[in-house]
Write an enzyme that holds these catalytic residues in place. Structure first.
Site, mmCIF file in Angstrom:
data_model
loop_
_atom_site.group_PDB
_atom_site.id
_atom_site.type_symbol
_atom_site.label_atom_id
_atom_site.label_comp_id
_atom_site.label_asym_id
_atom_site.label_seq_id
_atom_site.Cartn_x
_atom_site.Cartn_y
_atom_site.Cartn_z
ATOM 1 N N ALA A 1 -10.245 -46.836 17.324
ATOM 2 C CA ALA A 1 -10.392 -45.313 16.459
ATOM 3 C C ALA A 1 -9.448 -44.609 17.113
ATOM 4 O O ALA A 1 -8.901 -44.704 18.369
ATOM 5 C CB ALA A 1 -12.019 -44.962 16.947
ATOM 6 N N GLY B 1 -12.262 -50.292 17.855
ATOM 7 C CA GLY B 1 -12.340 -50.031 16.272
ATOM 8 C C GLY B 1 -11.530 -51.127 15.416
ATOM 9 O O GLY B 1 -11.860 -51.593 14.381
ATOM 10 N N GLU C 1 -13.746 -49.923 24.661
ATOM 11 C CA GLU C 1 -14.774 -48.698 24.845
ATOM 12 C C GLU C 1 -15.243 -48.339 26.001
ATOM 13 O O GLU C 1 -15.250 -47.229 26.157
ATOM 14 C CB GLU C 1 -15.855 -48.899 23.653
ATOM 15 C CG GLU C 1 -15.415 -48.783 22.344
ATOM 16 C CD GLU C 1 -14.658 -50.127 21.652
ATOM 17 O OE1 GLU C 1 -14.499 -49.971 20.636
ATOM 18 O OE2 GLU C 1 -14.529 -51.048 22.465
HETATM 19 N N1 T1G Z 1 -6.172 -43.325 19.635
HETATM 20 C C1 T1G Z 1 -5.081 -42.256 19.477
HETATM 21 N N2 T1G Z 1 -3.699 -42.236 20.325
HETATM 22 C C2 T1G Z 1 -3.687 -43.407 20.921
HETATM 23 C C3 T1G Z 1 -4.657 -44.629 20.733
HETATM 24 C C4 T1G Z 1 -6.068 -44.274 20.176
HETATM 25 N N3 T1G Z 1 -6.684 -45.462 20.172
HETATM 26 N N4 T1G Z 1 -3.974 -45.640 21.811
HETATM 27 C C5 T1G Z 1 -3.037 -45.258 22.062
HETATM 28 N N5 T1G Z 1 -2.625 -44.115 21.393
HETATM 29 C C6 T1G Z 1 -1.406 -43.378 21.995
HETATM 30 C C7 T1G Z 1 -0.949 -43.091 23.359
HETATM 31 O O1 T1G Z 1 -1.804 -41.771 23.771
HETATM 32 C C8 T1G Z 1 0.552 -42.826 23.305
HETATM 33 O O2 T1G Z 1 0.866 -41.536 22.538
HETATM 34 C C9 T1G Z 1 0.835 -43.977 22.171
HETATM 35 O O3 T1G Z 1 -0.197 -44.018 21.313
HETATM 36 C C10 T1G Z 1 1.470 -45.014 22.777
HETATM 37 O O4 T1G Z 1 0.322 -45.808 23.737
HETATM 38 C C11 T1G Z 1 -15.621 -47.134 17.068
HETATM 39 C C12 T1G Z 1 -14.856 -45.724 19.053
HETATM 40 C C13 T1G Z 1 -2.875 -50.049 22.142
HETATM 41 C C14 T1G Z 1 -2.356 -51.230 24.325
HETATM 42 O O5 T1G Z 1 -9.052 -47.998 24.008
HETATM 43 O O6 T1G Z 1 -4.806 -49.595 25.303
HETATM 44 O O7 T1G Z 1 -12.237 -47.775 18.806
HETATM 45 O O8 T1G Z 1 1.762 -40.549 24.709
HETATM 46 O O9 T1G Z 1 1.616 -45.581 25.794
HETATM 47 O O10 T1G Z 1 1.775 -49.170 26.301
HETATM 48 O O11 T1G Z 1 -15.580 -48.706 18.610
HETATM 49 O O12 T1G Z 1 -2.464 -47.722 23.945
HETATM 50 O O13 T1G Z 1 3.269 -41.650 22.750
HETATM 51 O O14 T1G Z 1 1.968 -39.695 22.392
HETATM 52 O O15 T1G Z 1 -0.406 -46.926 25.930
HETATM 53 O O16 T1G Z 1 2.231 -49.892 24.198
HETATM 54 C C15 T1G Z 1 -10.462 -48.212 21.510
HETATM 55 C C16 T1G Z 1 -6.170 -47.755 23.667
HETATM 56 C C17 T1G Z 1 -10.662 -46.833 21.211
HETATM 57 C C18 T1G Z 1 -6.989 -48.803 23.134
HETATM 58 C C19 T1G Z 1 -0.730 -49.998 23.286
HETATM 59 N N6 T1G Z 1 -9.170 -48.437 21.614
HETATM 60 N N7 T1G Z 1 -4.746 -47.868 23.735
HETATM 61 O O17 T1G Z 1 -0.120 -49.647 24.696
HETATM 62 O O18 T1G Z 1 1.387 -47.678 24.398
HETATM 63 S S1 T1G Z 1 -12.261 -46.424 21.059
HETATM 64 C C20 T1G Z 1 -8.444 -48.430 22.877
HETATM 65 C C21 T1G Z 1 -4.213 -48.798 24.495
HETATM 66 C C22 T1G Z 1 -12.949 -47.395 19.547
HETATM 67 C C23 T1G Z 1 -14.772 -47.669 18.146
HETATM 68 C C24 T1G Z 1 -14.434 -47.058 19.271
HETATM 69 C C25 T1G Z 1 -2.660 -48.759 24.511
HETATM 70 C C26 T1G Z 1 -2.029 -50.051 23.546
HETATM 71 P P1 T1G Z 1 2.245 -40.810 23.120
HETATM 72 P P2 T1G Z 1 0.753 -46.426 25.026
HETATM 73 P P3 T1G Z 1 1.424 -49.094 25.069
#
Ligand code: T1G
Length: 648
Positions: free
Chosen positions: A60, A99, A122
């Site tokens: 998400a 998500g 999450e």
């Molecule tokens: N939402 C918004 N922005 C995100 C994002 C996200 N989920 N994940 C990454 N970004 C932005 C981050 O801030 C950065 O921005 C850019 O993307 C690159 O990220 C209903 C509610 C995918 C492994 O927890 O683990 O789903 O600094 O530097 O090293 O159940 O990002 O460039 O402006 O980390 O290549 C669950 C979180 C959400 C995954 C990539 N998902 N992200 O790593 O790049 S909760 C997560 C990561 C959810 C549902 C629930 C990593 C990555 P900027 P980066 P990276």
């Protein structure tokens, strides 16, 4: 955000929402509409869902969490995918997280590239999956696998995901073509049941109790993992719809919780740290070779971190005997990694094969980066840089790992001072994620940018720190310890203080931690300052060290330790040594103690910000979380202090 093209009877829906295809409202809406469009298209019999860019949907959109949820809501979109009249195949590359993996579970099939990973992280954001992660996963891979995946938040690589049943196929080359081919074959066979309709075998109550105990121990006060376990149990014991409702209610409640806000704060602070805006467009130098001066605990750890990042390393020590010891220290780090299953024997040997060693600085004439990690003595360090100044290329980056000395004094007289910088690693340097980057007045912006780029190369969290006694982390540590000692002087037992800080989420209290690290390190630093004429008041720690109590390594410090046993035991000897310094003040509650000590850390943080030693409060929070064991779910001292203000 999405494009649809057709490959015969198979439609290919490509998501393109950089940087990580996060499921913001516009993308949810576009996918929602795509299901309608393709369901209505008689020429289409199956759909492949694939993503452009570096990864499949990474979850998400976390930036939406502070705002009220807007439809289409993700659980409804996942249901819509599952109920689509044509089977959808999720084609996964990069990371299908949160998500993103829930959307993949809405699809009838999941095909993953062999380099991909899937996960439900999450809980690391202080929430539970909010779109059927706790309900569909047990139905797809069984309760045990689901509990591990959801309550740890750990991702699993494609091959393991296949054995767990989380994906249906792993492919190595053209993901799109392979997924389309997979869809075609699927159309020739009976479709499997939608995941929501699949049965789940519920373990007995005893099993759930065991899980709760283990998770509570690991969580140390973090709420989400235990709430996720509640959701998983309901999912195993109740009908799908009831479990979905329970999960959604839990998700919406935790989404607005203080812990979730703290973990989001750290999530974005970490991402902001890697490429801070103040670097502008300064171009980092390419680091293709590195050297470390000093093969002690820190030097060997730094060399291991450089080797883990694939850099060839030269290890320099004062003589052959010291070189042998340095190599042995390095070898034992990699052997430890083999024992923990992090490396194979072959990989460990390859790590060592990439190390050149010697005592001749001429070995460094063409090295890109040199990090000095010798004994914490000004004269010794200055002698090292005198040699480096004569031997290294004028554009080679020269760095000191000093933690307490003034790096400007170390670099005095060094030719080309623009290439000099402080790179302060934390022990064990190949494990701890924090790297304090300390530029000098003469340090060039390229050298500074190179420090940050090196941190990314090593997988570290970089934080820029100004020059003062202890930079950011050790300065706050000093304040934390002196505040803790002040509580002891007022009559609060050290065990009570340690228990209060463990209750606040720290792995150890301040006195247990000092006994582990050794009381003599800070003592020698205070003695050094006194010898330099500074007025440093006597501490309780001084009294203990002068009585030979340096901590675990001497069988006693603040606590006593039985030989071979690291369990701290109340010490009459220590109490006796300190008796006449300790008053009989009013008893403090654990909460009072934690609030006092974290407030002191935040106050020191405020002073550090005011002096420009740190650039922003979140940097201080990153230092404390990644270098000093501050509980991540508290967000660090600055966020924590603001949170206490908010709750007043
Ligand atoms: N939402 C918004 N922005 C995100 C994002 C996200 N989920 N994940 C990454 N970004 C932005 C981050 O801030 C950065 O921005 C850019 O993307 C690159 O990220 C209903 C509610 C995918 C492994 O927890 O683990 O789903 O600094 O530097 O090293 O159940 O990002 O460039 O402006 O980390 O290549 C669950 C979180 C959400 C995954 C990539 N998902 N992200 O790593 O790049 S909760 C997560 C990561 C959810 C549902 C629930 C990593 C990555 P900027 P980066 P990276």
């Amino acid at each position: 955000m999405i494009s649809i093209d057709r490959d015969g009877e198979v439609a290919v829906v490509t998501v393109d929402n950089p940087p990580v295809n996060a499921l913001g409202q516009p993308l949810r809406q576009a996918l929602w509409d795509a299901v309608g469009t393709l369901d209505a298209d008689p020429a289409i019999r199956a759909v492949v869902l694939i993503c452009a860019g570096r990864t499949f949907i990474a979850g998400a959109d976390v930036t939406e969490f502070g705002k009220p949820p807007v439809p289409p809501h993700l659980p409804d979109l996942v249901d819509r995918l599952e109920q689509a009249s044509k089977p959808w195949v999720a084609a996964i590359h990069g990371s299908a997280l949160g998500g993103g993996f829930e959307v993949a579970m809405g699809c009838r099939f999941r095909v993953a590239l062999d380099t991909a990973a899937v996960g439900l992280p999450e809980v690391s954001l202080g929430i539970v999956p909010g779109a059927s992660g706790t309900v569909r996963t047990p139905r797809l891979a069984g309760v045990e696998a689901a509990v591990d995946l959801v309550t740890t938040g750990r991702s699993v690589k494609a091959a393991r995901a296949l054995t767990m049943g989380l994906v249906d196929a792993v492919v190595s080359k053209d993901l799109r073509a392979e997924a389309v081919a997979f869809a075609r074959i699927a159309l020739t066979q009976a479709l499997p049941q939608p995941i929501s309709a699949r049965p789940v075998t519920a373990p007995d109550a005893a099993w759930w109790d065991e899980q709760r105990t283990a998770i509570a121990k690991r969580a140390k006060g973090e709420v989400a993992p235990l709430r996720a376990l509640d959701c998983l149990r309901i999912a195993a014991e109740k009908p799908f719809a009831e479990a979905m409702a329970f999960e959604r209610a839990t998700f919406l409640e935790l989404r607005v919780s203080e812990q979730a806000a703290a973990l989001r704060h750290i999530f974005f602070a970490e991402r902001g740290a890697a490429r801070p805006a103040h670097l502008g467009d300064a171009k980092p130098k390419d680091i293709r070779s590195a050297a470390v001066i000093g093969g002690g605990t820190m030097g060997a750890g730094i060399a291991a971190a450089l080797r883990d990042a694939g850099l060839p390393v030269t290890l320099i020590e004062r003589d052959e005997e010291a070189v042998r010891r340095g190599l042995a220290n390095l070898r034992s780090i990699f052997d430890g990694a083999v024992k923990r299953g992090k490396l194979t024997e072959v990989q460990a040997q390859a790590r060592m094969d990439g190390v050149t060693s010697g005592s001749d600085y001429a070995l460094l004439s063409d090295t890109d980066l040199v990090i000095e990690a010798v004994f914490e003595d000004l004269a010794v360090k200055r002698a090292v840089f005198a040699q480096l100044g004569q031997t290294c290329r004028a554009d080679a980056i020269l760095a000191t790992n000093t933690s307490y000395l003034d790096p400007r004094r170390i670099a005095e007289g060094l030719p080309h001072p623009d290439r000099f910088i402080g790179l302060h690693f934390f022990s064990p340097a190949n494990v701890m994620k924090l790297l304090e980057i300390v530029p000098m007045p003469d340090t060039s912006s390229e050298t500074l940018a190179t420090g940050f780029a090196l941190a990314r190369q090593l997988g570290k969290i970089p934080v820029q720190a100004g020059i003062c006694d202890g930079f950011i982390g050790n300065r706050i540590l000093k304040r934390y310890r002196s505040e803790a000692e002040a509580l002891v002087r007022h009559g609060t037992p050290i065990a009570t203080i340690d228990a209060a800080m463990r209750g606040h989420g720290f792995a150890m209290g301040p006195f247990e931690a000092q006994d582990l690290g050794g009381l003599d390190i800070a003592y020698l630093q205070r003695e050094g300052a006194r010898a330099a004429g500074q007025d440093v008041p006597e501490t309780l720690g001084d009294i203990l060290v002068r009585a030979g109590r340096k901590g675990q390594k001497t069988g006693g410090g603040w606590y006593d330790y039985a030989p071979g046993d690291r369990t701290p035991k109340p010490s009459e000897a220590a109490a006796g040594l300190l008796a006449d310094r300790i008053g009989t003040g009013p008893g403090l509650t654990a909460e009072d103690i934690a609030t006092r000590l974290t407030a002191a850390m935040a106050a020191e943080g405020k002073a550090i910000l005011a002096e420009g030693i740190a650039l922003k409060p979140s940097d201080i929070d990153l230092v404390e979380v990644h270098g000093y064991g501050y509980p991540r779910w508290r967000g660090g001292p600055m966020f924590d202090a603001d949170a206490s203000q908010r709750s007043v």
